[in-house]
Structures are given as structure tokens and as C-alpha cells.
Design a protein around this motif. Structure first.
Motif, PDB file in Angstrom:
ATOM      1  N   VAL A 164       0.876  -1.172   0.000  1.00 17.84           N
ATOM      2  CA  VAL A 164       0.000   0.000   0.000  1.00 17.84           C
ATOM      3  C   VAL A 164       0.912   1.220   0.000  1.00 17.84           C
ATOM      4  N   ASP A 165       0.586   2.189  -0.861  1.00 15.02           N
ATOM      5  CA  ASP A 165       1.400   3.404  -0.985  1.00 15.02           C
ATOM      6  C   ASP A 165       1.309   4.216   0.310  1.00 15.02           C
ATOM      7  N   ILE A 166       2.458   4.420   0.972  1.00 11.31           N
ATOM      8  CA  ILE A 166       2.441   5.072   2.289  1.00 11.31           C
ATOM      9  C   ILE A 166       2.111   6.567   2.212  1.00 11.31           C
ATOM     10  N   ASP A 167       2.165   7.147   0.995  1.00 10.59           N
ATOM     11  CA  ASP A 167       1.889   8.579   0.864  1.00 10.59           C
ATOM     12  C   ASP A 167       0.433   8.876   0.546  1.00 10.59           C
ATOM     13  N   ARG A 168      -0.364   7.829   0.368  1.00 11.74           N
ATOM     14  CA  ARG A 168      -1.776   8.072   0.031  1.00 11.74           C
ATOM     15  C   ARG A 168      -2.580   8.419   1.274  1.00 11.74           C
ATOM     16  N   GLN A 169      -3.579   9.257   1.068  1.00 12.62           N
ATOM     17  CA  GLN A 169      -4.485   9.542   2.185  1.00 12.62           C
ATOM     18  C   GLN A 169      -5.342   8.306   2.420  1.00 12.62           C
ATOM     19  N   VAL A 170      -5.552   7.994   3.676  1.00 13.55           N
ATOM     20  CA  VAL A 170      -6.275   6.777   4.005  1.00 13.55           C
ATOM     21  C   VAL A 170      -7.707   6.813   3.472  1.00 13.55           C
ATOM     22  N   ARG A 171      -8.264   8.033   3.378  1.00 14.22           N
ATOM     23  CA  ARG A 171      -9.659   8.107   2.881  1.00 14.22           C
ATOM     24  C   ARG A 171      -9.797   7.573   1.451  1.00 14.22           C
ATOM     25  N   ASP A 172      -8.672   7.590   0.694  1.00  8.72           N
ATOM     26  CA  ASP A 172      -8.732   7.123  -0.689  1.00  8.72           C
ATOM     27  C   ASP A 172      -8.472   5.615  -0.817  1.00  8.72           C
ATOM     28  N   LEU A 173      -8.226   4.946   0.301  1.00 11.84           N
ATOM     29  CA  LEU A 173      -7.892   3.516   0.204  1.00 11.84           C
ATOM     30  C   LEU A 173      -9.164   2.671   0.096  1.00 11.84           C
ATOM     31  N   THR A 174      -9.013   1.502  -0.506  1.00  9.31           N
ATOM     32  CA  THR A 174     -10.117   0.536  -0.492  1.00  9.31           C
ATOM     33  C   THR A 174     -10.206  -0.051   0.922  1.00  9.31           C
ATOM     34  N   VAL A 175     -11.340  -0.684   1.217  1.00 13.09           N
ATOM     35  CA  VAL A 175     -11.509  -1.325   2.533  1.00 13.09           C
ATOM     36  C   VAL A 175     -10.382  -2.336   2.754  1.00 13.09           C
ATOM     37  N   ASP A 230     -15.559  -7.975  -1.739  1.00 16.49           N
ATOM     38  CA  ASP A 230     -16.128  -8.884  -2.735  1.00 16.49           C
ATOM     39  C   ASP A 230     -15.263 -10.146  -2.795  1.00 16.49           C
ATOM     40  N   SER A 231     -15.657 -11.099  -3.647  1.00 14.45           N
ATOM     41  CA  SER A 231     -15.014 -12.411  -3.527  1.00 14.45           C
ATOM     42  C   SER A 231     -13.523 -12.368  -3.893  1.00 14.45           C
ATOM     43  N   ALA A 232     -13.135 -11.532  -4.857  1.00 11.05           N
ATOM     44  CA  ALA A 232     -11.714 -11.445  -5.215  1.00 11.05           C
ATOM     45  C   ALA A 232     -10.924 -10.836  -4.049  1.00 11.05           C
ATOM     46  N   GLU A 233     -11.533  -9.845  -3.387  1.00  8.62           N
ATOM     47  CA  GLU A 233     -10.854  -9.209  -2.249  1.00  8.62           C
ATOM     48  C   GLU A 233     -10.735 -10.178  -1.073  1.00  8.62           C
ATOM     49  N   ILE A 234     -11.772 -10.999  -0.899  1.00 11.61           N
ATOM     50  CA  ILE A 234     -11.727 -11.994   0.189  1.00 11.61           C
ATOM     51  C   ILE A 234     -10.584 -12.987  -0.075  1.00 11.61           C
TER      52      ILE A 234
END
Ligand code: ATP
Length: 508
Positions: free
Chosen positions: A145-156, A185-189
């Protein structure tokens, strides 16, 4: 084989986490009674039980957020720290909840080291070191996960990994995942499970809470069942069949419920909901007619537009074009009261924000949509209110002391059922259910899906948006969305692999 709790444990392994005679009450409610849990290092250990069985209460005691009334928690054979010593708890255990505990406005790196940022010798935050240490942490645990991204923009999914990485950075090697798959969703699981297995290899132990029993079989080695606040059994997953597991959870033989094998609605049944070229943010023009007594499923992975479409029907989003008719009349989109007045009932996706009013009772929350009907000028006769609440408790199998109990005191799954009661209270012509069985135990699912059938029999139209094949199996047909387009339709009796293929965007 299941062992009873008085039996000698043959293994000499010191449990990573252990509870002995753990008990906790809330007023007159016994939430947990004399619970012995034993989690061995390096395992993924499932914790299952019906809504209100005591799982969340056990988690709050295992994480030091509450103290037990009886018994104790031990880590690696040693007594747990005092409740006030948060750092000591953080270095032993963390829980990743469904509701995020990261700060959305901060970046990943800032979240990882919040309140413990490395400082320069002048006392300012050392941003270079903060970023370097964050990057090192993510590399060490192989979290991409990109450490410079704002957390609000991350997927669950990525947000969960940030929370896990943060827990590991405090030294904790015991991580509780509280219904981690509920919003995936199933791919994320599949990806979450891969990551869990990899972390397990690196010495992390998980306590995995889920109402999806097949997940327990997929990713866990041991399972503990709680029922009515008590420990029922702990067993290797491989030794316990699904029917046996459900029996341990419910105390009775399991009826896992069959699906619908063929559509149950006549072709000439009148149309209740008619969409033509109906368009909104996230979904392209849809033509769909749902007939009286018909249950239509909407399926698709995250980003398919299925939730946006549903939310446009219930007043939570404004549509961008096309027509929407309910019993031949149109109503304003993006306006919840207008949808309600038109005859739409809804279970929204997020019960925390769009669902219940805390502080009010089950009866008050469950009847909020029909205040005008239960008494003149919205002043509800107490008896009508209680009667309504009691019916909801019985119909939906809500575990509560009574209709006047505040919803805050209910377990998560039981709160979800109150949201369902509220949606049903208006006797809707169109019932839209978004992930209605999320967080609901295996037996309550049956009551809930049974209620859908009763609504259908009144001649209403029902739309079920779900990631659960078991929910979709109750539908007369399932419409699949992919990247905003309606790409397939499957009549009841579909084969799992065919539906899953269209959800994944694979066309035959
Ligand atoms: N703050 C509270 N006040 C009063 N009662 C509570 C409180 N929190 C939990 N309870 C009660 O304790 C019992 C156990 O609830 P708990 O939340 O631990 O269940 P759970 O197994 O996590 O259920 P779910 O699967 O629905 O999340 C329930 O009867 C619940 O109503």
C-alpha cells in the motif's frame, strides 16, 4: 475431535492467548459467562456464534477495552496488563473492526505512527524518518500500500492491511479480525485470505470472527463456538462438519435452507417497478421491470454500480436520467421522504450512518417510518408502539430484553434486524435490501429471508443487493452489473459457477 473444557489438553504448547472463567454482565444481561478460550500460536482460530452470543464482548475483554467481572485473560501464560496500560495491551493484541479506526485525513505513513512520530533533534516531526520507517514496516510484512496516500482514498481491503501493519509495528502478534470479509467482494476476500496465510507463516496468530461458515473452513485451523454467552466447544475445523458446527451454534439440528429453483412469478403479473434508460453516477442506462411478487437480485463486484443503482431507487442518490415508475407513478430521486411516501422500504448499506438512531428503543427505531400511522399527529400510543416492537422481535428473531431496550445495547447483528423491521413497517410496495444479511447469523438469515418471502406474497416487488450467493439463491432472477453495465441475467436455478463468472465479467 471436539474436547470438553474439563478434558486434559494433550499439547504442552503454551497458548498465545487464553481466557479462564471469563464473565461479563451489562446490567441484568449476562453477555459472557465462564468462557475458556485457548488460542495456540501460529494458528487462525475462528470465533463463531449467533447474534448476541457474546463475541464482541469477548473481543473487548481480549483487547483490554473492558475488564471482566469474573475470570482472567492471559497472554503467553502471563497475566494480562492492567486496563490502564494501553501500550502494554497494544504490544500484545489488536483488533481490526469493520468500522475503521484509522484517520481518513492522514496519509498511510502518518496513520502508522500517529502519536509516536519520530522527531528531529529540534522536536519537529522527522518526516523523512517517518516515511522511511513506514516503508520499511510495509516491506517487512509485504504489504503493498502506498504510504503517501491519504487513508480516505484507500479501499476497505488496503485500509485493513494498514491497520494490521500498524498493530504489528506495536509488536502485537495476535490480531483479531472482526467480520473482515463483510465489506469485501469475492476477489478481495481471496486476497485477504492469501495475506492471512502469509502472515501466519511469519508468526502472526489470528482470531477470525465471521458469520460465513465456509470462510471458517477455508482459512482457520481451530474453531470456538459461543452460544448464549457460554463457551460450547473448541475443535479442529477439519474434525467438525458444517451441520455439526451450526448445531453447536444454535443448539438444534441445522436446516441450512434451500434456494428457489425456478422463478415463482407469472409473466403476466403486473409490473410494480419499471425502469427505462434509468441512469445515475456509477451505472449506465438500465431497463428493468420487477413484477408483483417478484424478488430480483442485483449482483456485481465492488465498483459494478449495483449499490449506486439501489441507492438511486430509495432516495439516497439522485438519478441522472431515464424514467422510474412505481405502480405507474414516478417519484423524485435523491429524496428519502419522497421515496418513502411513494412506497419504498429500504435496508441501507451502512447501518451506522444510514440506519439507527442511538438512544431510542427497538420499538421506536423500528416504527420510525410509520409514526403517523401508529397514532394521531405522530404521537404514538405506547401500546401500539410496544406491540409493533414485539412483532418485530418475534418476526426477525431479534435477541433482546424487550421492545423498550435501546438499540445501542443490542449486538451488531440484532441492530441490523431492527433496520430490517423499520424497512418492513411501511408495508412497502418496493422493498430494497442492500446486503441485508451482513452481520446476521446463519439461523437469523433464515428468518430474515423468510420475511422477504412474506413481503413478496403481498404482491410487492423486492430487490436484494448482495454479495452472498445464498441470499441471491432466494431470488426469482439475478441481474448482474459489471463496471456500470447490466451484463447478464440468471433465472432461479442458476449454477454458482455461471453466476460467479458473470460477476467477474467473464462472458460465456
Ligand atoms: N453496552 C451494552 N449494554 C447492554 N447490553 C449489551 C451491551 N453490549 C452488549 N450487550 C449485550 O450482551 C450480549 C452479547 O452481545 P455481543 O455484542 O457480545 O454479541 P455478538 O456475539 O458480538 O453478536 P453479533 O454477531 O450480533 O455482533 C447481547 O445480549 C447484547 O445485547
Amino acid at each position: 475431535m471436539a474436547h470438553d473444557k474439563t478434558a486434559e489438553d494433550p499439547s504442552a504448547v503454551i497458548p498465545l492467548v487464553e481466557t479462564l472463567g471469563l464473565g461479563r454482565r451489562f446490567g441484568s444481561t449476562v453477555a459472557l459467562r465462564d468462557v475458556d478460550l485457548r488460542v495456540l500460536p501460529g494458528q487462525s482460530h475462528a470465533l463463531v456464534g449467533r447474534n448476541g452470543a457474546g463475541k464482541s464482548t469477548l473481543v473487548s475483554l481480549l483487547t483490554g477495552l473492558a475488564s471482566p467481572d469474573t475470570g482472567e485473560v492471559r497472554f503467553g501464560g502471563e497475566a494480562a496488563p492492567s486496563v490502564a496500560d494501553r501500550d502494554a495491551w497494544r504490544s500484545r493484541v489488536a483488533c481490526v473492526y469493520q468500522k475503521s479506526t484509522v484517520i481518513p485525513e492522514l496519509t498511510v505513513a502518518e496513520n502508522l505512527f500517529v502519536n509516536r512520530q519520530p522527531l528531529t533533534r529540534f522536536g519537529a516531526i522527522d518526516w523523512r524518518r517517518l516515511r522511511a520507517e513506514s516503508r520499511e514496516l510495509m516491506e517487512q510484512w509485504d504489504v503493498h500500500v502506498d504510504i503517501d496516500r491519504q487513508v480516505r482514498d484507500l479501499t476497505v481491503e488496503d485500509r485493513q492491511m494498514v491497520e494490521i501493519a500498524r498493530a504489528l509495528s506495536f509488536g502485537a502478534r495476535f490480531i483479531i479480525l472482526d467480520e473482515p470479509t463483510a465489506q469485501l467482494d469475492s476477489a478481495e476476500i481471496d486476497r485477504l485470505f492469501e495475506r492471512m496465510r502469509a502472515l501466519q507463516e511469519s508468526g502472526v496468530t489470528f482470531l477470525f470472527i465471521s458469520h460465513h461458515l465456509q470462510e471458517v473452513y477455508e482459512v482457520c485451523q481451530e474453531v470456538t463456538v459461543l452460544r448464549d454467552a457460554r463457551w460450547i466447544l473448541t475443535a479442529p475445523v477439519a474434525d467438525l462438519g458444517k451441520a455439526e458446527l451450526v448445531k453447536a451454534m444454535t443448539g438444534e439440528a441445522a436446516d441450512l435452507g434451500a434456494g428457489v429453483t425456478a422463478p415463482r412469478v407469472a409473466d403476466d403479473a403486473p409490473a410494480v417497478l419499471e425502469l427505462s434508460a434509468f441512469t445515475g453516477d456509477g451505472f449506465n442506462p438500465v431497463d428493468l421491470t420487477v413484477r408483483a411478487g417478484e424478488v430480483v437480485g442485483l449482483a456485481g463486484s465492488s465498483g459494478s454500480g449495483k449499490v449506486e443503482l439501489a441507492e438511486s431507487l430509495v432516495g439516497l442518490r439522485a438519478a441522472k436520467g431515464g424514467t422510474l415508475l412505481l405502480d405507474g407513478r414516478s417519484y423524485r430521486t435523491g429524496d428519502v421522504p419522497a421515496a418513502l411516501a411513494a412506497g419504498v422500504g429500504c435496508v441501507p448499506r451502512d447501518r451506522h450512518h444510514q440506519g439507527l438512531v442511538p438512544g431510542l428503543s427497538i420499538a421506536e427505531n423500528g416504527s420510525m417510518t410509520i409514526a403517523g400511522r401508529l397514532g394521531p399527529a405522530g404521537v404514538i400510543a405506547p401500546r401500539a408502539l410496544a406491540g409493533h416492537g414485539e412483532r418485530a422481535i418475534a418476526d426477525l428473531d431479534i435477541r433482546a430484553e424487550g421492545p423498550s431496550q435501546p438499540v445501542d445495547a443490542l449486538s451488531g447483528g440484532n441492530q441490523q434486524k431492527v433496520v430490517m423491521a423499520r424497512a418492513l413497517a411501511t408495508d412497502p410496495r418496493l422493498l430494497v435490501l442492500i446486503n441485508p444479511t451482513a452481520g446476521v447469523d446463519v439461523k437469523s438469515k433464515e428468518s430474515l429471508l423468510g420475511v422477504i418471502d412474506r413481503v413478496r406474497e403481498t404482491g410487492a416487488a423486492v430487490i436484494v443487493i448482495s454479495d452472498e450467493l445464498d441470499d441471491l439463491r432466494r431470488c426469482d432472477r439475478v441481474v448482474v452489473l459489471f463496471h456500470g453495465d447490466t451484463v447478464a441475467e440468471h433465472a432461479a436455478g442458476w449454477r454458482d459457477q455461471d453466476l460467479v463468472a458473470s460477476i467477474e465479467g467473464i462472458t460465456a
